[in-house]
Scaffold this motif. Structure first.
Motif, mmCIF file in Angstrom:
data_model
loop_
_atom_site.group_PDB
_atom_site.id
_atom_site.type_symbol
_atom_site.label_atom_id
_atom_site.label_comp_id
_atom_site.label_asym_id
_atom_site.label_seq_id
_atom_site.Cartn_x
_atom_site.Cartn_y
_atom_site.Cartn_z
ATOM 1 N N ILE A 132 0.823 -1.215 0.000
ATOM 2 C CA ILE A 132 0.000 0.000 0.000
ATOM 3 C C ILE A 132 0.865 1.277 0.000
ATOM 4 O O ILE A 132 0.326 2.383 0.031
ATOM 5 C CB ILE A 132 -0.935 0.046 1.224
ATOM 6 N N ARG A 133 2.160 1.117 -0.060
ATOM 7 C CA ARG A 133 3.037 2.294 -0.020
ATOM 8 C C ARG A 133 2.733 3.274 -1.137
ATOM 9 O O ARG A 133 2.647 4.495 -0.876
ATOM 10 C CB ARG A 133 4.498 1.858 -0.056
ATOM 11 N N PRO A 134 2.576 2.833 -2.389
ATOM 12 C CA PRO A 134 2.274 3.805 -3.455
ATOM 13 C C PRO A 134 1.007 4.609 -3.163
ATOM 14 O O PRO A 134 0.958 5.819 -3.422
ATOM 15 C CB PRO A 134 2.109 2.922 -4.695
ATOM 16 N N GLY A 135 0.004 3.928 -2.609
ATOM 17 C CA GLY A 135 -1.234 4.641 -2.299
ATOM 18 C C GLY A 135 -1.034 5.658 -1.184
ATOM 19 O O GLY A 135 -1.574 6.774 -1.225
ATOM 20 N N VAL A 136 -0.240 5.276 -0.184
ATOM 21 C CA VAL A 136 0.031 6.198 0.929
ATOM 22 C C VAL A 136 0.837 7.398 0.435
ATOM 23 O O VAL A 136 0.575 8.551 0.821
ATOM 24 C CB VAL A 136 0.770 5.479 2.062
ATOM 25 N N GLU A 137 1.806 7.163 -0.440
ATOM 26 C CA GLU A 137 2.603 8.260 -0.991
ATOM 27 C C GLU A 137 1.731 9.213 -1.800
ATOM 28 O O GLU A 137 1.888 10.445 -1.725
ATOM 29 C CB GLU A 137 3.733 7.694 -1.852
ATOM 30 N N SER A 138 0.799 8.633 -2.567
ATOM 31 C CA SER A 138 -0.113 9.461 -3.344
ATOM 32 C C SER A 138 -1.012 10.306 -2.427
ATOM 33 O O SER A 138 -1.268 11.489 -2.689
ATOM 34 C CB SER A 138 -0.974 8.579 -4.250
ATOM 35 N N THR A 139 -1.453 9.677 -1.342
ATOM 36 C CA THR A 139 -2.288 10.401 -0.381
ATOM 37 C C THR A 139 -1.504 11.523 0.285
ATOM 38 O O THR A 139 -2.015 12.637 0.492
ATOM 39 C CB THR A 139 -2.828 9.437 0.682
ATOM 40 N N LEU A 140 -0.233 11.247 0.613
ATOM 41 C CA LEU A 140 0.610 12.268 1.221
ATOM 42 C C LEU A 140 0.823 13.439 0.260
ATOM 43 O O LEU A 140 0.815 14.605 0.688
ATOM 44 C CB LEU A 140 1.957 11.662 1.622
ATOM 45 N N GLU A 141 0.987 13.174 -1.003
ATOM 46 C CA GLU A 141 1.137 14.244 -1.995
ATOM 47 C C GLU A 141 -0.120 15.114 -2.057
ATOM 48 O O GLU A 141 -0.045 16.342 -2.140
ATOM 49 C CB GLU A 141 1.428 13.646 -3.366
ATOM 50 N N THR A 142 -1.262 14.439 -2.008
ATOM 51 C CA THR A 142 -2.528 15.188 -2.007
ATOM 52 C C THR A 142 -2.642 16.068 -0.771
ATOM 53 O O THR A 142 -3.039 17.239 -0.845
ATOM 54 C CB THR A 142 -3.725 14.220 -2.056
ATOM 55 N N PHE A 143 -2.251 15.485 0.355
ATOM 56 C CA PHE A 143 -2.334 16.232 1.614
ATOM 57 C C PHE A 143 -1.383 17.436 1.602
ATOM 58 O O PHE A 143 -1.748 18.543 2.033
ATOM 59 C CB PHE A 143 -2.010 15.306 2.776
ATOM 60 N N ASP A 144 -0.167 17.243 1.110
ATOM 61 C CA ASP A 144 0.804 18.342 1.018
ATOM 62 C C ASP A 144 0.291 19.443 0.082
ATOM 63 O O ASP A 144 0.509 20.635 0.320
ATOM 64 C CB ASP A 144 2.156 17.819 0.533
ATOM 65 N N ARG A 145 -0.376 19.047 -0.975
ATOM 66 C CA ARG A 145 -0.925 20.034 -1.917
ATOM 67 C C ARG A 145 -1.991 20.881 -1.228
ATOM 68 O O ARG A 145 -2.044 22.101 -1.403
ATOM 69 C CB ARG A 145 -1.513 19.313 -3.136
ATOM 70 N N ILE A 146 -2.830 20.236 -0.428
ATOM 71 C CA ILE A 146 -3.880 20.973 0.294
ATOM 72 C C ILE A 146 -3.254 21.949 1.290
ATOM 73 O O ILE A 146 -3.673 23.107 1.410
ATOM 74 C CB ILE A 146 -4.826 19.999 1.003
ATOM 75 N N LEU A 147 -2.213 21.496 1.999
ATOM 76 C CA LEU A 147 -1.545 22.382 2.951
ATOM 77 C C LEU A 147 -0.921 23.580 2.240
ATOM 78 O O LEU A 147 -0.979 24.717 2.722
ATOM 79 C CB LEU A 147 -0.473 21.609 3.727
ATOM 80 N N ALA A 148 -0.315 23.338 1.078
ATOM 81 C CA ALA A 148 0.290 24.432 0.317
ATOM 82 C C ALA A 148 -0.766 25.435 -0.132
ATOM 83 O O ALA A 148 -0.532 26.648 -0.130
ATOM 84 C CB ALA A 148 1.046 23.870 -0.885
ATOM 85 N N GLU A 149 -1.941 24.940 -0.507
ATOM 86 C CA GLU A 149 -3.030 25.833 -0.913
ATOM 87 C C GLU A 149 -3.507 26.694 0.246
ATOM 88 O O GLU A 149 -3.991 27.811 0.040
ATOM 89 C CB GLU A 149 -4.187 25.007 -1.485
ATOM 90 N N GLU A 150 -3.344 26.174 1.460
ATOM 91 C CA GLU A 150 -3.721 26.928 2.657
ATOM 92 C C GLU A 150 -2.545 27.744 3.193
ATOM 93 O O GLU A 150 -2.618 28.291 4.296
ATOM 94 C CB GLU A 150 -4.219 25.967 3.745
ATOM 95 N N ASN A 151 -1.499 27.858 2.394
ATOM 96 C CA ASN A 151 -0.309 28.637 2.769
ATOM 97 C C ASN A 151 0.396 28.050 3.987
ATOM 98 O O ASN A 151 0.958 28.772 4.821
ATOM 99 C CB ASN A 151 -0.677 30.097 3.030
ATOM 100 N N VAL A 152 0.347 26.734 4.116
ATOM 101 C CA VAL A 152 1.020 26.034 5.209
ATOM 102 C C VAL A 152 2.303 25.420 4.659
ATOM 103 O O VAL A 152 2.290 24.749 3.629
ATOM 104 C CB VAL A 152 0.128 24.932 5.817
#
Length: 209
Positions: A132-152
């Motif tokens: 499940i590592r690829p899926g977790v990495e993909s989820t982490l990328e999505t999460f980082d993108r959301i944080l960046a959009e919130e200026n985090v």
């Protein structure tokens, strides 16, 4: 009787005429004085009347000014009450608008975080023997993108970097090849938003040994 004797005695009629003239003159003088007194009294009465009229006019003017001043004060007080009421209404509207904007921002963030949760759920739904590592990495990328959009931004200092007390929390000192007093390793990453530290990064510091 001789002419000389006649000349030595006044004629009673002449004396009577003279007395009458004197009395008439006195009467005329008294009349003139009375007329003068009457004129003086009339002038004084006229002066008093003019003073009374002027005083009455001044009093009337002052009364009008007092009425106008009272009306002006009432107008200003009414305007002040309206201004206060308008300001209170403005504060209420501003507070309500701020709460609405905050609610919308929170709603937007939550709706994007649910996407991350859905990805994690799908990753856990995989077969146990599936990586499940690829899926977790993909989820982490999505999460980082959301944080960046919130200026985090993530606080992730490198080894050997100087410690910043405002952004780094020192957990302990450890043996390390890094210079003494510098960061040896990152124990936990931190976060900052709009140049404000939300959570300091937890680090270990080299003791130089």
């Amino acid at each position: 009787m001789s002419e000389e004797a006649d000349a030595g005695h006044d004629d009673p009629e002449d004396a009577t005429d003279a007395a009458g003239d004197t009395a008439a003159a006195d009467a005329r003088q008294e009349s003139t004085e009375r007329d003068g007194d009457d004129v003086t009294e009339t002038a004084l009465a006229d002066e008093v009347a003019r003073y009374d009229d002027a005083l009455a006019a001044e009093v009337a003017a002052l009364e009008r000014e007092a009425v106008e001043s009272t009306e002006r004060v009432e107008e200003l007080e009414s305007s002040l009450r309206r201004t206060k009421a308008d300001f209170q209404n403005y504060k209420k509207r501003a507070k309500k608008r701020q709460e609405q904007e905050k609610a919308r921002a929170t709603e937007s963030l939550v709706s994007r975080l649910t996407e991350v949760r859905d990805n994690l759920v799908r990753a856990l739904d995989q077969e146990e023997d599936v990586d499940i590592r690829p899926g977790v990495e993909s989820t982490l990328e999505t999460f980082d993108r959301i944080l960046a959009e919130e200026n985090v931004e993530v606080i992730d200092p490198e080894s050997g970097q100087e410690v910043d007390p405002e952004r780094h929390e020192v957990m302990m000192r450890v043996d390390s090849e890094q210079p003494e007093g510098t960061i040896a390793d990152v124990y936990k990453q931190g976060y900052e938003m709009a140049d404000k530290v939300i959570e300091a990064a937890q680090v270990t510091v080299s003791d130089g040994e």
